[in-house]
Design an enzyme around this catalytic site. Structure first.
Site, PDB file in Angstrom:
ATOM      1  N   GLY A  24       0.813  -1.199   0.000  1.00  0.00           N
ATOM      2  CA  GLY A  24       0.000   0.000   0.000  1.00  0.00           C
ATOM      3  C   GLY A  24       0.845   1.246   0.000  1.00  0.00           C
ATOM      4  O   GLY A  24       2.041   1.217  -0.308  1.00  0.00           O
ATOM      5  N   GLY A  25       0.240   2.361   0.357  1.00  0.00           N
ATOM      6  CA  GLY A  25       0.947   3.624   0.315  1.00  0.00           C
ATOM      7  C   GLY A  25       2.073   3.709   1.328  1.00  0.00           C
ATOM      8  O   GLY A  25       3.067   4.386   1.089  1.00  0.00           O
ATOM      9  N   PHE A  26       1.932   3.014   2.460  1.00  0.00           N
ATOM     10  CA  PHE A  26       2.914   3.159   3.525  1.00  0.00           C
ATOM     11  C   PHE A  26       3.615   1.862   3.886  1.00  0.00           C
ATOM     12  O   PHE A  26       4.576   1.875   4.644  1.00  0.00           O
ATOM     13  CB  PHE A  26       2.240   3.713   4.787  1.00  0.00           C
ATOM     14  CG  PHE A  26       1.613   5.047   4.568  1.00  0.00           C
ATOM     15  CD1 PHE A  26       2.351   6.101   4.052  1.00  0.00           C
ATOM     16  CD2 PHE A  26       0.286   5.264   4.887  1.00  0.00           C
ATOM     17  CE1 PHE A  26       1.778   7.342   3.859  1.00  0.00           C
ATOM     18  CE2 PHE A  26      -0.285   6.504   4.693  1.00  0.00           C
ATOM     19  CZ  PHE A  26       0.456   7.550   4.173  1.00  0.00           C
ATOM     20  N   ASP A 145      -7.124   8.828  -3.660  1.00  0.00           N
ATOM     21  CA  ASP A 145      -6.288   7.826  -4.342  1.00  0.00           C
ATOM     22  C   ASP A 145      -7.147   6.659  -4.831  1.00  0.00           C
ATOM     23  O   ASP A 145      -6.774   5.495  -4.697  1.00  0.00           O
ATOM     24  CB  ASP A 145      -5.199   7.331  -3.393  1.00  0.00           C
ATOM     25  CG  ASP A 145      -4.100   6.569  -4.137  1.00  0.00           C
ATOM     26  OD1 ASP A 145      -3.955   6.802  -5.362  1.00  0.00           O
ATOM     27  OD2 ASP A 145      -3.417   5.748  -3.509  1.00  0.00           O
TER      28      ASP A 145
END
EC number: 2.7.11.10
Length: 757
Positions: A24-26, A145
């Site tokens: 994911g994003g992180f 997003d």
């Protein structure tokens, strides 16, 4: 999210670590399985190298996730006890429900979806994501997003459920409802985010519109392979209604406000969603999502109207064209037929609407009687619910069907199959060629469904005809039995009449009446009519059996299936080429398969329509026979009533004659065999004294019977002479005979005389 191989086994109590679901994003998302309860969860953990700003974003994502509760937003779960200790840093873990269907990107990448999802899947997706975005926006959250990788699929009771995940870039609105920072996925990014301008919830509209367009067509709407800087400068030139900016095989950039072809939407949905996409993909943020009817942010209500449409799909078997009609809940079938006439020119009285099983749409039910919910089939069915339109004024069907027009790029390679294309051009064109072959196969299958529907309807009519044939045969047998009985009875009566004429009893009127009856029943029976109808029905039955035995009378696979599979295999090999082998190439092999498919389609259509014409002829014969059989059955029932009436009339005349004769005998014998002797029978005047009153009391309405009775009275004198001779011969044995039939009281005698009258 992308799927990854299994990780080294790690446990935490009853929980066992499984494979990495994606990134994911992180950080990473990993599936954990509880070996005791069978429960599965997805654990998201942050990377160690996060900046302080992103660490704050991560904590915000956890806060947001824990307070959200919506069926189309992935739900947060409690982190199992002790699992936080396994985290690689001091940042909290995020536990979420596990959705076993994978993400939407994985679904879109399936070969079958190269030209867009199926209609049912598109409607389901739009409904779920719109509901989730509404919920987030009502809770003052912008996702920022939204993309296929951030939508996962979960199998529900009736269908697939889509859920939004990864709120790592989500932003809570401040009091001014504006945001100024963003780091997200550029391909689905709204222009104002690229320009780092202030933005509102309309950035999610752009992402949603881009996502919806890709699900409908199989590719993103605006120059998907261009770099961001060039992309931005070119796409911003589009008008407010343009929803496509594409590059053709010659490198020319084209702008269009129309939905590109091919896709899997029906004509009504394609038109309505085209207008809706124009709202969602407007370049100017303030105009984006503004609906002419519902105003600002009215795009969701406009989408609701589209999703709530009730559509009837009519396949015109004359032209092979599918007509789609939005109908109201209470719209009548007659109203729908009027709209069909306007589009097809077929009069309402000549329209026959059949469902796949051959059932005729009922005129007393609404037009929605043939609609099923397309959103409950998960988009997996290849066909919509079709109603097949036939023109009853036609006795045969000509082959008027031609393949659908090809997309521009496919037409180009058909003209120049040796032309070299880049890998990305080939991937798109080959996918469209494969889709074209699929479409040919599906169109052929639909036409064959229509032919089978006509066949099923013929069999239903033939079943009714067979039942009526059996009823006709049964009625004919009953009538024949009664006719035979009547004819035999009247023959016996005539024979007995000739025998008794030796005693001098004759009646021309009675004999004439019997002769007329005999002639009347000769007109009954309908044996020749029944025979002719049975012969015609047997010939029709032979034709129907031949139709059923024909290979085209059953669902067939064949050449189109083989060609479609070969095209799929070529496309698969192209898609799976390693990156270092993705070079230019021509399309000769795919073009050859498409041309063969077109030839096979045209050949199959000719066979289908030949079969359909034979079916229509047989059905017409059946429909012509039905009223004729009904008429013959009606006439035989009338004949049966005639025979029964004549039989009753003849029996009444016989009994009237017998009663009169008996009354002349009972008068002198006074009902006692002991007192009967010849002298009682020797007074003709006394014997003739009673019949006159009986005759006088006969009803005036039955004149013919009265005449016969009067003639019978005239013969009484002859009958008395015969009786006297008989009495003299058997005078000595009278006391031994059973005379109980003469033991009648005066009331009974009067009753009989009244009955005789």
């Amino acid at each position: 999210m992308s799927w990854s191989p299994s990780l080294p086994t790690q446990t935490c109590g009853a929980w066992e670590m499984k494979e990495r679901l994606g990134t994911g994003g992180f950080g990473n998302v990993i599936r954990w399985h509880n070996q005791v309860t069978g429960e599965q969860i997805a654990i998201k953990q942050c990377r160690q190298e996060l900046s302080p700003k992103n660490r704050d974003r991560w904590c915000l994502e956890i806060q947001i996730m824990r307070r959200l509760n919506h069926p189309n937003v992935v739900a947060a779960r409690d982190v199992p006890e002790g699992m936080q200790n396994l985290a690689p840093n001091d940042l909290p873990l995020l536990a979420m429900e596990y959705c076993q269907g994978g993400d939407l990107r994985r679904y879109l990448n399936q070969f079958e979806n190269c030209c867009g999802l199926r209609e049912g899947a598109i409607l389901t997706l739009l409904s779920d994501i719109a509901s989730a975005l509404r919920y987030l926006h009502e809770n003052r959250i912008i996702h920022r997003d939204l993309k296929p990788e951030n939508i996962v699929l979960q199998q529900g009771e009736k269908r697939l459920i889509h859920k939004i995940i990864d709120l790592g870039y989500a932003k809570e609105l401040d009091q001014g409802s504006l945001c100024t920072s963003f780091v997200g996925t550029l391909q689905y990014l709204a222009p104002e985010l690229l320009e780092q301008q202030k933005y509102t919830v309309t950035v999610d509209y752009w992402s949603f519109g881009t996502l919806a367009f890709e699900c409908i067509t199989g590719f993103r709407p605006f120059l998907p392979n261009w770099q961001p800087v060039q992309w931005h400068s070119k796409v911003r030139q589009k008008s407010e209604v343009d929803i496509v900016v594409s590059e053709d095989l010659n490198g020319t950039v084209k702008f269009s406000s129309s939905s590109p072809f091919p896709n899997n939407l029906n004509s009504v949905l394609a038109e309505r969603l085209e207008k809706w996409l124009q709202l969602m993909l407007t370049w100017q943020p303030r105009q984006r999502g503004v609906d002419p009817q519902y105003g600002p942010n009215g795009c969701f209500r406009a989408l609701d109207d589209i999703l709530n449409l009730k559509l009837v799909h009519i396949l015109n078997m004359v032209t092979g064209t599918i007509h789609t009609y939005p109908v109201m809940e209470d719209e009548s079938l007659q109203s729908l037929k009027t709209r069909i006439r306007e589009d097809t020119g077929i009069l309402e009285t000549d329209q026959e609407l059949l469902q796949e099983a051959g059932l005729v749409l009922l005129p007393d039910k609404p037009a929605t009687q043939c609609i099923s919910d397309s959103k409950t089939n998960e988009g997996l069915t290849l066909d919509m619910d079709l109603v097949f339109l036939f023109d009853n004024s036609k006795m045969s069907y000509e082959t008027q069907i031609t393949p659908r027009p090809q997309p521009e790029s496919v037409s180009c390679v058909l003209q120049e199959p040796k032309r070299n294309l880049s890998f990305f051009q080939m991937r798109k064109v080959w996918g469209q060629v494969w889709h074209s072959i699929q479409t040919l196969k599906e169109d052929c299958n639909r036409l064959q469904q229509g032919q089978r529907a006509a066949m099923m309807n013929l069999l239903r009519n033939n079943s009714c005809l067979s039942k009526m044939k059996n009823a006709m045969a049964s009625t004919a047998q009953q009538l024949k039995a009664k006719l035979d009985f009547f004819k035999t009875s009247i023959q016996i009566d005539l024979e007995k009449y000739r025998e008794q004429t030796e005693f001098g009893i004759t009646s021309d009127k009675l004999l004439l009446a019997w002769r007329e009856m005999e002639q009347a029943v000769e007109q009954c029976g309908r044996e020749n009519d029944v025979k002719v109808l049975v012969e015609r029905m047997m010939a029709l039955q032979t034709d129907i059996v031949d139709l059923q035995r024909s290979p085209m009378g059953r669902k067939q696979g064949g050449t189109l299936d083989d060609l479609e599979e070969q095209a799929r295999e070529l496309y698969r090999r192209l898609r799976e080429k390693p990156r270092d082998q993705r070079t230019e190439g021509d399309s000769q092999d795919m073009v050859r398969l498409l041309l063969q498919a077109i030839q096979s389609f045209e050949k199959k259509v000719r066979v289908i329509y030949s079969q359909l014409s034979k079916t229509v002829v047989c059905k017409q014969k059946a429909l012509e026979l039905l009223p004729k059989v009904e008429e013959v059955v009606r006439l035989m029932n009338e004949d049966e009533k005639t025979v029964v009436r004549l039989q009753e009339k003849r029996q009444k005349e016989l009994w009237n004659l017998l009663k009169i004769a008996c009354s002349k005998v009972r008068g002198p014998v006074s009902g006692s065999p002991d007192s009967m002797n010849v002298s009682r029978l020797s007074h003709p005047g006394h014997l003739m004294s009673q019949p006159s009153s009986a005759c006088d009391s006969l009803p005036d309405s039955d004149k013919k019977s009265e005449e016969l009775v009067a003639e019978a009275h005239a013969l009484c004198s002859r009958l008395e002479s015969a009786l006297q001779d008989t009495v003299k011969q058997q005078d000595r044995s009278f006391t031994t005979l059973d005379w109980s039939w003469l033991q009648m009281e005066d009331e009974e005698r009067c009753g009989l005389e009244q009955a005789c009258d």
